[in-house]
Design a protein around this motif. Structure first.
Motif, PDB file in Angstrom:
ATOM      1  N   LYS A 129       0.799  -1.231   0.000  1.00 59.25           N
ATOM      2  CA  LYS A 129       0.000   0.000   0.000  1.00 59.25           C
ATOM      3  C   LYS A 129       0.834   1.284   0.000  1.00 59.25           C
ATOM      4  CE  LYS A 129      -1.040  -0.103   4.907  1.00 59.25           C
ATOM      5  NZ  LYS A 129       0.203  -0.802   5.235  1.00 59.25           N
ATOM      6  N   GLY A 148       0.754   5.528   8.853  1.00 57.84           N
ATOM      7  CA  GLY A 148       1.553   4.603   9.675  1.00 57.84           C
ATOM      8  C   GLY A 148       2.733   5.329  10.297  1.00 57.84           C
ATOM      9  N   ALA A 149       3.303   6.285   9.545  1.00 58.28           N
ATOM     10  CA  ALA A 149       4.460   7.039  10.040  1.00 58.28           C
ATOM     11  C   ALA A 149       4.093   7.808  11.307  1.00 58.28           C
ATOM     12  CB  ALA A 149       4.950   8.000   8.965  1.00 58.28           C
ATOM     13  N   TYR A 151       1.842   6.874  13.637  1.00 58.86           N
ATOM     14  CA  TYR A 151       1.837   5.920  14.762  1.00 58.86           C
ATOM     15  C   TYR A 151       3.259   5.514  15.124  1.00 58.86           C
ATOM     16  CZ  TYR A 151      -3.180   5.634  14.271  1.00 58.86           C
ATOM     17  OH  TYR A 151      -4.505   5.956  14.237  1.00 58.86           O
ATOM     18  N   ARG A 152       4.084   5.377  14.095  1.00 62.39           N
ATOM     19  CA  ARG A 152       5.474   5.009  14.335  1.00 62.39           C
ATOM     20  C   ARG A 152       6.187   6.087  15.157  1.00 62.39           C
ATOM     21  NH1 ARG A 152       7.871   1.030  10.946  1.00 62.39           N
ATOM     22  NH2 ARG A 152       6.258  -0.070   9.785  1.00 62.39           N
ATOM     23  N   ARG A 203      11.453   3.644  10.948  1.00 62.04           N
ATOM     24  CA  ARG A 203      11.351   2.413  10.129  1.00 62.04           C
ATOM     25  C   ARG A 203      12.009   1.218  10.810  1.00 62.04           C
ATOM     26  NH1 ARG A 203       7.200   3.263   7.334  1.00 62.04           N
ATOM     27  NH2 ARG A 203       7.110   5.512   7.285  1.00 62.04           N
ATOM     28  N   ALA A 211       4.604   0.350  17.250  1.00 61.18           N
ATOM     29  CA  ALA A 211       3.572   1.187  16.608  1.00 61.18           C
ATOM     30  C   ALA A 211       2.255   0.428  16.581  1.00 61.18           C
ATOM     31  CB  ALA A 211       4.002   1.559  15.197  1.00 61.18           C
ATOM     32  N   SER A 212       2.340  -0.860  16.302  1.00 62.27           N
ATOM     33  CA  SER A 212       1.136  -1.678  16.270  1.00 62.27           C
ATOM     34  C   SER A 212       0.493  -1.719  17.659  1.00 62.27           C
ATOM     35  CB  SER A 212       1.503  -3.083  15.775  1.00 62.27           C
ATOM     36  OG  SER A 212       0.412  -3.942  15.898  1.00 62.27           O
ATOM     37  N   ARG A 221      -5.420   6.840  18.883  1.00 57.74           N
ATOM     38  CA  ARG A 221      -6.142   6.762  17.596  1.00 57.74           C
ATOM     39  C   ARG A 221      -6.943   8.027  17.337  1.00 57.74           C
ATOM     40  NH1 ARG A 221      -5.059   2.267  15.331  1.00 57.74           N
ATOM     41  NH2 ARG A 221      -5.944   3.146  13.449  1.00 57.74           N
ATOM     42  N   GLY A 241      -3.138   3.323   5.270  1.00 62.72           N
ATOM     43  CA  GLY A 241      -3.191   2.955   6.681  1.00 62.72           C
ATOM     44  C   GLY A 241      -3.939   1.664   6.894  1.00 62.72           C
ATOM     45  N   ARG A 242      -4.643   1.609   8.028  1.00 65.85           N
ATOM     46  CA  ARG A 242      -5.397   0.400   8.371  1.00 65.85           C
ATOM     47  C   ARG A 242      -6.896   0.691   8.457  1.00 65.85           C
ATOM     48  NH1 ARG A 242      -0.721  -0.370   8.259  1.00 65.85           N
ATOM     49  NH2 ARG A 242       0.582  -2.011   9.142  1.00 65.85           N
ATOM     50  N   ASP A 243      -7.205   1.963   8.770  1.00 65.41           N
ATOM     51  CA  ASP A 243      -8.592   2.307   9.114  1.00 65.41           C
ATOM     52  C   ASP A 243      -9.077   3.535   8.363  1.00 65.41           C
ATOM     53  OD1 ASP A 243      -6.838   4.125  10.176  1.00 65.41           O
ATOM     54  OD2 ASP A 243      -7.964   4.440  12.014  1.00 65.41           O
ATOM     55  N   ILE A 244      -8.428   3.865   7.249  1.00 64.82           N
ATOM     56  CA  ILE A 244      -8.789   5.115   6.566  1.00 64.82           C
ATOM     57  C   ILE A 244     -10.212   5.004   5.997  1.00 64.82           C
ATOM     58  CG2 ILE A 244      -8.087   6.842   4.849  1.00 64.82           C
ATOM     59  CD1 ILE A 244      -6.040   6.332   7.143  1.00 64.82           C
ATOM     60  N   ARG A 269       8.913  -7.554   2.801  1.00 64.54           N
ATOM     61  CA  ARG A 269       9.559  -6.862   3.920  1.00 64.54           C
ATOM     62  C   ARG A 269      10.998  -7.333   4.087  1.00 64.54           C
ATOM     63  NH1 ARG A 269       6.080  -3.416   6.790  1.00 64.54           N
ATOM     64  NH2 ARG A 269       5.902  -2.172   4.913  1.00 64.54           N
ATOM     65  N   ASP A 296      -3.354  -5.844  14.830  1.00 61.53           N
ATOM     66  CA  ASP A 296      -4.031  -4.751  14.119  1.00 61.53           C
ATOM     67  C   ASP A 296      -5.477  -5.108  13.774  1.00 61.53           C
ATOM     68  OD1 ASP A 296      -1.621  -3.427  14.237  1.00 61.53           O
ATOM     69  OD2 ASP A 296      -1.073  -3.759  12.139  1.00 61.53           O
ATOM     70  N   ARG A 299      -7.931  -5.477  17.406  1.00 64.83           N
ATOM     71  CA  ARG A 299      -8.134  -4.427  18.417  1.00 64.83           C
ATOM     72  C   ARG A 299      -9.581  -3.934  18.328  1.00 64.83           C
ATOM     73  NH1 ARG A 299      -4.472  -0.792  14.775  1.00 64.83           N
ATOM     74  NH2 ARG A 299      -6.054  -0.048  13.354  1.00 64.83           N
TER      75      ARG A 299
END
Ligand code: DC
Length: 335
Positions: A129, A148-149, A151-152, A203, A211-212, A221, A241-244, A269, A296, A299
């Motif tokens: 993504k 994500g950055a 949250y990181r 990173r 971050a997770s 959040r 992201g995860r929840d956009i 990865r 992720d 939750r």
């Protein structure tokens, strides 16, 4: 390369009007973007179908744009389009933040192209993504927001402060005292923590896991979602992201959910980390990704989930170009 856009209107379909309007538009684009003529690779014009008397490209040649390639096209009739409107796209060699120029009431371009829009791309780690979101944003000439950055960066702040990331109260306390912001330089996002550019250190692998964990906390959040909505409310952007699509922007204009098999995601990865010079154990990484997926997706607040109206794309056997093309085709179909 940078693409700069602009548009203007004319009062009448007369060659002299077109010459004047094109000259003025190009001059403004040049000065607002501090361009030198030899930095312009090509200029593409399109004009509404009520303009026939002269080619805007010819006007540009006459105005002294001698060395770049020029092209004029006529647009089909579109509902809501302005009358007597000339649009332009300049392709420039250097990478700059473009200043688009709209003159003589041409602020509202073709209705289907001019509106602010947001693209939500959600999916698990390694689904592709962020690569796709970056490319799509570049292609559409809009902002890319890597959520994500954010949250990181929170996780990095907690790690540095020696705080247990799973303890919401401590994290919440800390968040009150850190300044988190994102800035853009030549279209690239920089994540700042108390003014320090932490784009590289966020990173690290320990930060990924933290971050997770930190992203499970409701207070974190809410704060992140608020910032993301604020940015997306102001300008067109691609957010990954995860929840956009489900939580941050449930009304996003375009929604995609990318996925890939756990094996493929771990391999991506792995290759990424190895290319950065890290020594990694593939099986360890696979376990770590599975754990992050689990955390992720389970939750209670805004878990990783495909929005009902998101387009699902399994990228396991696709090239990046194929994924990008699929997304662009889907967006085109929806316009
Ligand atoms: O996309 P990423 O790997 O950089 O994200 C890091 C972590 O942040 C991810 O494991 C979950 C969390 N995250 C989230 O909960 N919601 C988002 N919109 C983006 C990331």
């Amino acid at each position: 390369m940078t693409v700069i856009r602009g548009a203007t209107t004319i009062a009448e379909d007369q060659p002299e009007e077109i010459r004047k309007a094109v000259g003025e538009l190009l001059e403004q684009i040049e000065s607002r973007n501090q361009l030198k003529r030899d930095e312009i690779l090509s200029i593409v014009f399109s004009s509404t179908s009520d303009i026939h008397s002269f080619y805007p490209a010819k006007a540009a040649r006459e105005a002294g744009f001698a060395s770049c390639s020029l092209f004029s096209a006529q647009e089909p009739e579109i509902d809501g389009s302005l009358a007597l409107c000339i649009r332009v796209m300049l392709f420039v060699e250097k990478n700059i933040t473009p200043h688009h120029v709209y003159l003589r009431g041409a602020r509202a371009l073709r209705k289907d192209l001019a509106q602010k829009f947001n693209v939500a791309i959600d999916g698990p780690a390694g689904s592709g993504k962020s690569t796709i979101a970056k490319m799509l944003a570049h292609d559409q000439n809009i902002l890319y927001l890597d959520t994500g950055a954010m949250y990181r960066a929170c996780a990095l702040a907690a790690i540095r402060a020696g705080i247990d990331v799973s303890d919401e109260a401590q994290v919440c306390d800390l968040m009150r005292n850190v300044a988190l912001s994102v800035t853009y330089e030549n279209g690239t996002q920089h994540t700042l923590l108390n003014g320090e550019d932490v784009s590289g250190s966020i990173r690290d692998r320990d930060v990924s896991m933290a971050a997770s964990t930190i992203s499970k906390h409701e207070s974190v959040r809410m704060k992140m979602a608020e910032k993301q909505r604020e940015i997306a409310g102001k300008m067109s952007c691609v957010l990954d992201g995860r929840d956009i699509g489900t939580f941050v922007l449930p009304d996003a204009d375009f929604k995609f959910f990318l996925t890939a098999s756990p094996e493929v995601r771990a391999k991506r990865r792995y290759d990424e980390l190895v290319a950065k010079g890290y020594t990694v154990d593939f099986e360890d990484l696979k376990r770590e990704i599975a754990l992050r997926d689990e955390q992720d997706s389970t939750r209670p607040i805004a878990p990783l989930k495909k929005a009902e109206d998101a387009v699902l794309i399994d990228t396991s056997d696709m090239t990046i170009e194929q994924v990008l093309q699929t997304i662009k085709t889907k967006m085109q179909e929806k316009i």
